[in-house]
Design a protein around this motif. Structure first.
Motif, PDB file in Angstrom:
ATOM      1  N   SER A 233       5.900  19.469 -33.259  1.00  0.00           N
ATOM      2  CA  SER A 233       7.204  19.532 -32.739  1.00  0.00           C
ATOM      3  C   SER A 233       8.298  20.151 -33.974  1.00  0.00           C
ATOM      4  O   SER A 233       9.278  20.566 -33.572  1.00  0.00           O
ATOM      5  CB  SER A 233       7.859  18.231 -32.342  1.00  0.00           C
ATOM      6  OG  SER A 233       6.909  17.706 -31.173  1.00  0.00           O
ATOM      7  N   TRP A 294       9.009  18.969 -25.704  1.00  0.00           N
ATOM      8  CA  TRP A 294       8.381  19.376 -26.995  1.00  0.00           C
ATOM      9  C   TRP A 294       6.880  19.391 -26.852  1.00  0.00           C
ATOM     10  O   TRP A 294       6.230  19.486 -25.714  1.00  0.00           O
ATOM     11  CB  TRP A 294       8.862  18.280 -27.968  1.00  0.00           C
ATOM     12  CG  TRP A 294       8.549  16.928 -27.549  1.00  0.00           C
ATOM     13  CD1 TRP A 294       7.468  16.357 -27.556  1.00  0.00           C
ATOM     14  CD2 TRP A 294       9.425  15.944 -26.687  1.00  0.00           C
ATOM     15  NE1 TRP A 294       7.538  15.039 -26.791  1.00  0.00           N
ATOM     16  CE2 TRP A 294       8.858  14.728 -26.410  1.00  0.00           C
ATOM     17  CE3 TRP A 294      10.823  16.205 -26.442  1.00  0.00           C
ATOM     18  CZ2 TRP A 294       9.459  13.820 -25.854  1.00  0.00           C
ATOM     19  CZ3 TRP A 294      11.515  15.050 -25.598  1.00  0.00           C
ATOM     20  CH2 TRP A 294      10.678  13.959 -25.462  1.00  0.00           C
ATOM     21  N   ALA A 295       6.496  20.036 -28.118  1.00  0.00           N
ATOM     22  CA  ALA A 295       4.923  20.167 -28.208  1.00  0.00           C
ATOM     23  C   ALA A 295       4.169  19.162 -27.477  1.00  0.00           C
ATOM     24  O   ALA A 295       4.269  17.964 -27.637  1.00  0.00           O
ATOM     25  CB  ALA A 295       4.592  20.336 -29.938  1.00  0.00           C
ATOM     26  N   GLY A 296       3.200  19.771 -26.669  1.00  0.00           N
ATOM     27  CA  GLY A 296       2.213  18.897 -25.799  1.00  0.00           C
ATOM     28  C   GLY A 296       2.451  18.773 -24.585  1.00  0.00           C
ATOM     29  O   GLY A 296       1.705  18.308 -23.879  1.00  0.00           O
ATOM     30  N   GLN A 297       3.691  18.921 -24.077  1.00  0.00           N
ATOM     31  CA  GLN A 297       4.202  18.499 -22.557  1.00  0.00           C
ATOM     32  C   GLN A 297       3.750  20.005 -21.975  1.00  0.00           C
ATOM     33  O   GLN A 297       3.789  21.007 -22.556  1.00  0.00           O
ATOM     34  CB  GLN A 297       5.652  18.473 -22.719  1.00  0.00           C
ATOM     35  CG  GLN A 297       6.174  16.948 -22.883  1.00  0.00           C
ATOM     36  CD  GLN A 297       7.514  16.746 -22.707  1.00  0.00           C
ATOM     37  OE1 GLN A 297       8.412  17.388 -23.586  1.00  0.00           O
ATOM     38  NE2 GLN A 297       7.845  15.810 -21.859  1.00  0.00           N
TER      39      GLN A 297
END
Ligand SMILES: Nc1nc2c(ncn2[C@@H]2O[C@H](COP(=O)(O)OP(=O)(O)OP(=O)(O)O)[C@@H](O)[C@H]2O)c(=O)[nH]1
Ligand SMILES: [Mg+2]
Lengths: 530, 299
Positions: A233, A294-297
């Protein structure tokens, strides 16, 4: 199980952090036994599975009447019959502090591809060594692959200590040898533990047979190791478009998984390759719109402007660390029988993009004995080499090494559809490809001038500026560049200049062009190529 | 911000759904009505929102499912407005195949495995989502997320495509197809935690209630209709039971339980020392049973 349970038993709290690790090493070092033992000792095996284990141990086991813990992992009939692991097995368990996903991978060289699959998503590797045998070629190969795939934390499990009387001298020697062997591989932690996977020494319980060992048990270490989870993130926002969501004329959303960074509505974004810009109108999910993600979603984004975006494009923050490239330098692990050779075409699959990739150059292979570079005409199965790929369209790749979202790819064989190789992009090493890469260019002055113009660009264009910047800083050959560039943009002088260059300075020019080719394609005319 | 464990599992599954939609021609979701299917369908609805999932549901009906399962299935498909294809292997029905006289192995092979293959061939589906999890069974633990099947639907466990990072190679030749498992990395506990978190409806059979059961071969079998003949000496008793997995009713063992809420179910599951598949007769009819079935084209 009735009556007495529900009200009294509070659900076990879920462990918040997750550690992904895997085992690797040479055949029969005890990898599956170790994971089986770890599951058993952490109470992660159900009773009916234990009964099955007892039956199976009698039938296929290698340990007489005792339990053969490897059989908890080796679930394919071919594996049980041969007593080896063929493919990676995934297991899930928790301790009081953490949830774990563990991959048990095969030691057999033939199945290196499956080991690499297990390694690719892990944060920590347990490398096993049979205390009687010490470091074997496969130990080295696996260590190299682990490093190449970006795993930074190592547990060196010196196993089968029961067969060497828990000899401290034997252990110390193996540890010293190993540290020396992998000194150049860039691991950030190596924790060494003497153990017996079969008997359970130093797995979850401290061994009484190695009083000289003061370090942690395996589980203690797994519980506390700080894998310095790279929080993706923190980086600039990037999301490869996976699927365009267009249920009706009023909605056009770009669905994908955020590779890095944080995205907020109203943020400005750039669409790569190219330089189209827009702002984020909505972040749509089935649970309602989000203000930020954010990152991963996995999300669906709509933009304020109608621009043509398709699968394979990357949405990113204007401050991104990405670059569109048609030529890539990468370390490749080859995974099929048919060898990789220079000039062959494969399908490259990187993030959500696909392209045709020609092997422009095979620079060298890695000698697994000493990790040195050695000349190679081909990469055969399980070999690793440095390769230049020429793609038929620009791929959006991370500038930094070790990015597991945008810095990696697979190669697919066109005829068989097999996953033939996996690669880790290495932009930093761009100079390495210079001289060789251009060797294939036709040595004809006229086409050479055309190509040169295509590369250097017309004066006043960003392309020319970039070329000048790159060559001046990298080669310190500004003077030569002046002559050449002037020559190309002029007319009569062109032939002369290029002739001179062709005769005298060609090697240098090749280097210059190679550097230019490594420039972002959104600056370079995408039609240009060698 | 790091995602929680459930959030990352959800994101991974959604990514898998979208990858299939983007790269395969004619996907289908194998909906088998159980809790895993419930989660699978819920994730599919999320993955494509605001669009509907771009594929129909397929239920391969063996005609021996619990009646409550069928009611639940039909209502859910109606409520969500999704296409539901129900396929029954009519040849099997004509041949009189049933779990009681034919034995679990033959019944499963004809009504489930062959039925599934018939349906996939009939409609030409090239990718079928299934709710299998790696933690269920030791050969499943070895299977890829994208599991390539030959034109004859066979799985070749010794020759699986590597899946490094989340790079799925979805290329295939005409006739070949994929079984795709978005829940590969979920455990039974994750599934229940997610059902709670997302408030996903599940078949009432998962909750304890007084149900008519007979004790047979060490298992509690529910007599869902009078097609289940009683053996000499067997009597139907009403006991508080529930099911950990759902299949054909004569082949699915119940567990005695008082758990009538999700919280109680989860508490029981965490305290249990037996795996959920223990109650499934079909897993135990021969060693390497599941692997052999998968090689023949079973999920
Ligand atoms: N004496 C002794 N034997 C062990 C120990 N650990 C494993 N073994 C035995 O070594 C043999 C190989 O063990 P596995 O766990 O199958 O080895 P592996 O590394 O998983 O092998 P592959 O996956 O095929 O590469 C088996 O017979 C094990 O019982 C140990 O600590 N001590
Ligand atoms: Mg093994």
């Amino acid at each position: 199980m009735s009556g007495d349970l529900p009200a009294a038993v509070a659900p076990t709290p879920r462990a918040e952090t997750l550690l992904r690790f895997f085992t690797c090493g040479s055949v029969d070092d005890g990898k599956s036994t170790l994971i089986g033992r770890l599951l058993y000792d952490t109470n992660s095996v159900f009773e009916d599975q234990l009964e099955a284990l007892e039956r199976d141990s009698k039938k296929f086991g290698t340990q007489g009447d005792s339990l053969d813990f490897a059989l908890l992992l080796d679930g394919l009939s071919a594996e049980r019959e041969q007593g080896i692991t063929i493919d990676v097995a995934y297991r899930y368990f928790s301790s009081k502090t953490r949830a774990f996903i563990v991959a048990d991978t095969p030691g057999h060289e033939q199945y290196t591809r499956n080991m690499a699959t297990g390694a690719s998503t892990a944060e920590l590797a347990i490398i096993l060594i049979d205390a009687r045998k010490g470091i074997l070629p496969q130990t080295r190969r696996h260590s190299y692959i682990v490093s190449m795939l970006g795993v930074r934390h190592i547990v060196l499990a010196v196993n089968k200590m029961d067969l060497v009387d828990f000899s401290r001298a034997t252990y110390d020697k193996i540890v010293a040898d190993y540290r020396e062997t992998v000194a150049g591989l860039g691991f950030s932690s190596i924790v060494c533990i003497p153990m017996s996977a079969r008997d359970g020494d130093n797995i979850t319980a401290r061994s009484t047979r190695a009083p000289w060992y003061a370090g942690p048990t395996l589980l203690e270490h797994l519980d506390t190791v700080d894998p310095s989870f790279a929080d993706r993130s923190d980086a600039a926002f990037a999301m490869p478009v996976q699927w365009v969501n267009r249920p009706n004329l009023d909605f056009r959303g770009y669905a994908g998984t955020i590779a890095s960074g944080v995205l907020r509505t109203g943020d400005e974004i750039v669409v790569l390759p190219g330089a189209r810009r827009s702002t984020v109108a909505r972040i749509v999910t089935a649970d309602g719109d989000l203000a930020e993600a954010w990152a991963g979603q996995a999300v669906t984004i709509t933009l304020a402007d109608e621009i043509d975006i398709s699968r394979g494009d990357v949405l990113s923050a204007p401050t991104h660390r990405l670059t569109p490239r048609r030529s890539l330098l990468a370390r490749v692990l080859w995974m099929i029988d048919e060898p990789l050779t220079q000039g062959r075409d494969y399908i490259i699959q990187q993030a959500t993009a696909n392209a045709n990739a020609r092997v422009a150059n095979l620079h060298h292979a890695i000698d697994i004995e000493n990790f040195n570079e050695k000349p190679a005409d081909a990469l055969s199965m399980n070999q690793i080499g440095l390769v230049s790929l020429a793609c038929d369209k620009a791929l959006v790749v991370a500038r930094e090494r070790g990015d597991r979202e945008l810095g990696v790819f697979i190669l697919i064989d066109r005829l068989t559809n097999q996953t033939a190789g996996l690669g880790v992009i290495d932009l930093d090493a761009a100079t390495g490809e210079a001289t060789n890469d251009i060797a294939a260019a036709p040595p004809i002055a006229a086409t050479f001038a055309d190509k040169l113009r295509a590369h250097v660009g017309e004066s006043g264009t960003p392309r020319r500026a970039a070329f000048a910047r790159e060559s001046a800083s990298a080669m310190g050959l500004a003077a030569l560049l002046g002559v050449v560039a002037g020559g190309v943009s002029g007319n009569v002088a062109a032939g002369i200049a290029v002739t001179i260059v062709d005769l005298i300075a060609r090697p240098t020019l090749r280097l210059l062009i190679a550097r230019a080719d490594a420039l972002p394609d959104d600056i370079i005319d995408p039609g240009a190529g060698i | 911000m790091a995602l929680s464990h459930l959030e990352s599992l959800e994101a991974e599954s959604i990514q898998i759904f979208r990858e299939v939609a983007a790269t395969c021609e004619k996907p289908v979701l194998l909906y088998s009505i159980g809790k895993d299917s419930a989660v699978l369908l819920h994730l599919a609805m999320k993955a494509f929102y605001p669009a509907k999932p771009p594929f129909p549901l397929l239920h391969v009906d063996t005609t021996w499912k619990f009646r409550e399962m069928i009611e639940f299935r039909d209502k859910l498909a109606r409520d969500l407005g999704l296409d539901l294809i129900v396929h029954i292997n009519e040849e099997g029905v004509k041949a009189g195949i049933n779990p009681i006289d034919s034995g679990s192995r033959l019944h499963t092979d004809v009504m489930k495995t062959q039925g599934l293959k018939q349906a996939l061939d009939k409609y030409g589906f090239d990718a079928a989502f299934g709710g299998a999890r790696r933690d269920e069974e030791k050969s499943r633990a070895k299977e890829r997320v994208f599991s390539l099947r030959s034109a004859e639907h066979r799985w070749d466990p010794k020759n699986q495509r590597p899946e490094p990072w989340r790079q799925y190679n979805t290329r295939k030749r005409p006739g070949e197809s994929f079984r795709v498992f978005p829940l590969s990395n979920w455990t039974e506990a994750d599934v229940w935690d997610y059902i709670v978190r997302e408030n996903i409806p599940v078949v009432p059979l998962y909750f304890a209630a007084s149900r008519p059961v007979v004790e047979r071969d060490g298992a509690l079998i529910m007599r869902d209709d009078d097609r289940l003949p009683l053996r000499p000496g067997e009597t139907v008793q009403h006991r508080m039971v529930r099911f950990r997995t759902l299949g054909c009713y004569p082949l699915t063992g119940a567990v005695e339980s008082e758990a009538t809420t999700l919280a109680q179910i989860i508490a029981e599951m965490r305290a249990s020392r037996a795996s959920e598949r223990q109650g499934r007769v079909i897993d135990h009819d021969g060693s390497g049973s599941m692997e052999a079935k998968k090689q023949e084209g079973y999920f």
